[in-house]
Design a protein around this motif. Structure first.
Motif, short mmCIF file in Angstrom:
data_model
loop_
_atom_site.label_atom_id
_atom_site.label_comp_id
_atom_site.label_asym_id
_atom_site.label_seq_id
_atom_site.Cartn_x
_atom_site.Cartn_y
_atom_site.Cartn_z
N THR A 162 0.82 -1.21 0.00
CA THR A 162 0.00 0.00 0.00
C THR A 162 0.85 1.26 0.00
OG1 THR A 162 -0.21 0.39 2.40
CG2 THR A 162 -1.63 -1.30 1.43
N GLU A 169 -4.67 -1.61 10.31
CA GLU A 169 -5.24 -2.27 9.14
C GLU A 169 -4.14 -2.64 8.14
OE1 GLU A 169 -8.36 -3.24 8.35
OE2 GLU A 169 -9.15 -2.63 10.30
N TYR A 170 -3.49 -1.64 7.60
CA TYR A 170 -2.33 -1.87 6.72
C TYR A 170 -1.24 -0.88 7.17
CZ TYR A 170 -5.40 1.45 4.18
OH TYR A 170 -6.26 2.46 3.83
N GLN A 199 1.59 -3.58 4.36
CA GLN A 199 0.78 -4.78 4.14
C GLN A 199 -0.35 -4.88 5.17
OE1 GLN A 199 4.44 -7.40 4.18
NE2 GLN A 199 3.32 -8.41 2.52
N CYS A 200 -1.35 -5.65 4.78
CA CYS A 200 -2.49 -5.90 5.68
C CYS A 200 -2.06 -6.79 6.84
CB CYS A 200 -3.62 -6.58 4.92
SG CYS A 200 -4.40 -5.56 3.66
N THR A 227 -0.65 -8.16 -0.41
CA THR A 227 -1.50 -6.97 -0.30
C THR A 227 -1.30 -6.08 -1.52
OG1 THR A 227 -1.42 -6.99 2.13
CG2 THR A 227 -1.97 -4.90 1.07
N GLU A 229 -2.87 -2.30 -3.33
CA GLU A 229 -3.73 -1.12 -3.24
C GLU A 229 -4.22 -0.78 -4.64
OE1 GLU A 229 -3.40 3.65 -2.21
OE2 GLU A 229 -2.42 2.21 -0.86
N ILE A 277 -7.90 -1.28 -0.43
CA ILE A 277 -6.78 -2.19 -0.14
C ILE A 277 -7.29 -3.60 0.04
CG2 ILE A 277 -5.10 -2.79 1.64
CD1 ILE A 277 -5.96 0.81 0.59
N ILE A 279 -6.18 -7.96 0.34
CA ILE A 279 -5.25 -9.06 0.46
C ILE A 279 -5.86 -10.22 -0.32
CG2 ILE A 279 -6.24 -9.83 2.68
CD1 ILE A 279 -3.41 -10.81 3.42
N LYS A 335 -10.05 0.36 5.67
CA LYS A 335 -10.00 -1.06 6.04
C LYS A 335 -9.27 -1.89 4.98
CE LYS A 335 -12.58 -0.38 9.71
NZ LYS A 335 -11.99 -0.44 11.06
N CYS A 336 -8.72 -3.00 5.42
CA CYS A 336 -8.16 -3.99 4.50
C CYS A 336 -9.21 -5.08 4.31
CB CYS A 336 -6.88 -4.59 5.07
SG CYS A 336 -6.20 -5.91 4.05
#
Length: 386
Positions: A162, A169-170, A199-200, A227, A229, A277, A279, A335-336
């Motif tokens: 991201t 979250e990330y 990353q998430c 992850t 984005e 975002i 995963i 949020k992821c």
């Protein structure tokens, strides 16, 4: 004996019709043999015509040739039966003029500490709830859906890791199958020395959905458990609703009808990006088929949104060299979310089917480093703010 049988009303006479039928079974059967024979012949003819029409239609290049070697008189009959085309999902529309090609006005990157960047905040920024940057700006971001401002998506692309930061979250505590570091030539078609972003925190290497390989057909260099984005640039100057709507590079789509943007003094109201975002998991319970269209808004997807103004991103910019494509609105999901690898592959297939060549965006781009507070706008707001 004769029996009086009442039939349905004759529509022309408006009264009940009366027909006398001899009760002799043999005579009765004889009355229906001829009509049934006619119906049977007509049915056979109808089915034959239908088969010929279906066989003659061209739905693709994959066909099966059923040839009868030599028939009576030495004539060979050939029937070509269509069996579909495996490339149907990625087949492009008819060729035509791309009115957006080359529409991008070229603005070079400049030193971040310079007068050229005054009032031009940068992205990606910290979008954690409550965060505001230090750069004072006199414009505000769009905080309602872009379609309400006559803007449409003109591209979709994604970054490895991201570019934005959402604590919890990330962030720097997220993980994935590939180590948290820059990746040199992850795939020869991936950007050289692609920089990996945050990353998430959802990754679980013991859970099969995060580590079961997926056979990719359309996207390039992607990995389950990683992850990404996703960005959907939107513009009021896009070729909205036409075959030229989606463009690579996205700048051509953003500035396609540049006259609509006037003197470029209102770009935060006319140009924006959605960011979400994900995963990747190998689990069809997380399949969303229309990623090319924009941010997923469903359940907790697209609900906790950060709104702020910033710039274009990418690894040619950092905290030394900044983008002059600013200010524009950003709407970022804090949020992821888990999403199936097949959702991405479907998106890539849709991208291949666009009139413009989007192949450069079928692979993840590197992530810009997190923007310093000094270059982040102080107008960040949250969807649930009062």
């Amino acid at each position: 004996l004769q029996q009086n049988i009442k039939m349905c009303p004759n529509p022309e006479e408006g009264e009940m019709a009366t027909k006398y039928v001899d009760e002799n079974p043999d005579d009765k059967m004889a009355k229906y043999i001829v009509p049934l024979s006619v119906i049977t012949v007509l049915s056979v003819i109808g089915m034959s015509v239908t088969a010929i029409i279906a066989a003659s239609r061209d739905y693709g290049t994959n066909t099966l040739d059923l040839s009868a070697g030599s028939g009576s008189g030495g004539l060979a009959s050939s029937i070509v039966v269509n069996v579909g085309n495996s490339d149907m999902a990625t087949r492009k529309p008819p060729e035509g003029e791309n009115i957006c090609a080359g529409a991008r006005p070229w603005l070079d990157n400049v030193k971040c500490i310079s007068d050229a960047i005054d009032g031009k905040p940068q992205s990606g920024a910290n979008v954690t709830k409550g965060y505001k940057g230090d750069m004072e700006v006199d414009h505000v971001p769009i905080d309602t859906p872009y379609w309400m401002h006559e803007m449409c998506p003109v591209n979709v692309h994604w970054h490895f890791g991201t570019e934005h930061y959402s604590y919890g979250e990330y962030d720097e505590f997220g993980s994935g199958p590939i180590l948290n570091s820059n990746v040199d030539n992850l795939d020869r078609r991936l950007e050289l020395n692609a920089r990996k972003g945050f990353q998430c925190r959802l990754y679980d290497r013991e859970d099969p959905k995060f580590n079961t390989p997926y056979v990719w057909k359309h996207c390039i260099g992607m990995e389950v458990g990683e992850t990404y984005e996703v960005h959907w640039p939107h513009s009021a100057a896009g070729a909205c609703g036409t075959l030229n709507q989606y463009q690579t590079p996205f700048y051509d789509g953003v500035f396609c009808n540049i006259d609509v943007l006037g003197d470029l003094s209102r770009t935060p109201e006319q140009i924006g990006v959605q960011a979400q975002i994900f995963i990747l998991v190998n689990d069809e319970n997380y399949y969303y088929p229309d990623l090319i269209r924009g941010m997923v808004v469903d359940g907790d997807f697209g609900q906790d949104i950060a709104y702020y103004t910033g710039s274009t991103t990418g690894t040619t910019r950092d905290n030394d060299m900044c983008s002059q494509y600013s200010p524009i609105t950003w709407q970022v999901d804090r949020k992821c979310h888990m999403i199936s690898a097949s959702s991405f592959d479907k998106m890539c297939a849709d991208m291949k089917a666009q009139r413009d060549d989007m192949s450069d965006d079928l692979v993840a781009h590197g992530s810009r480093e997190l923007v310093d507070d000094a270059f982040a706008a102080n107008n960040g707001k949250r969807a649930l703010d009062a």
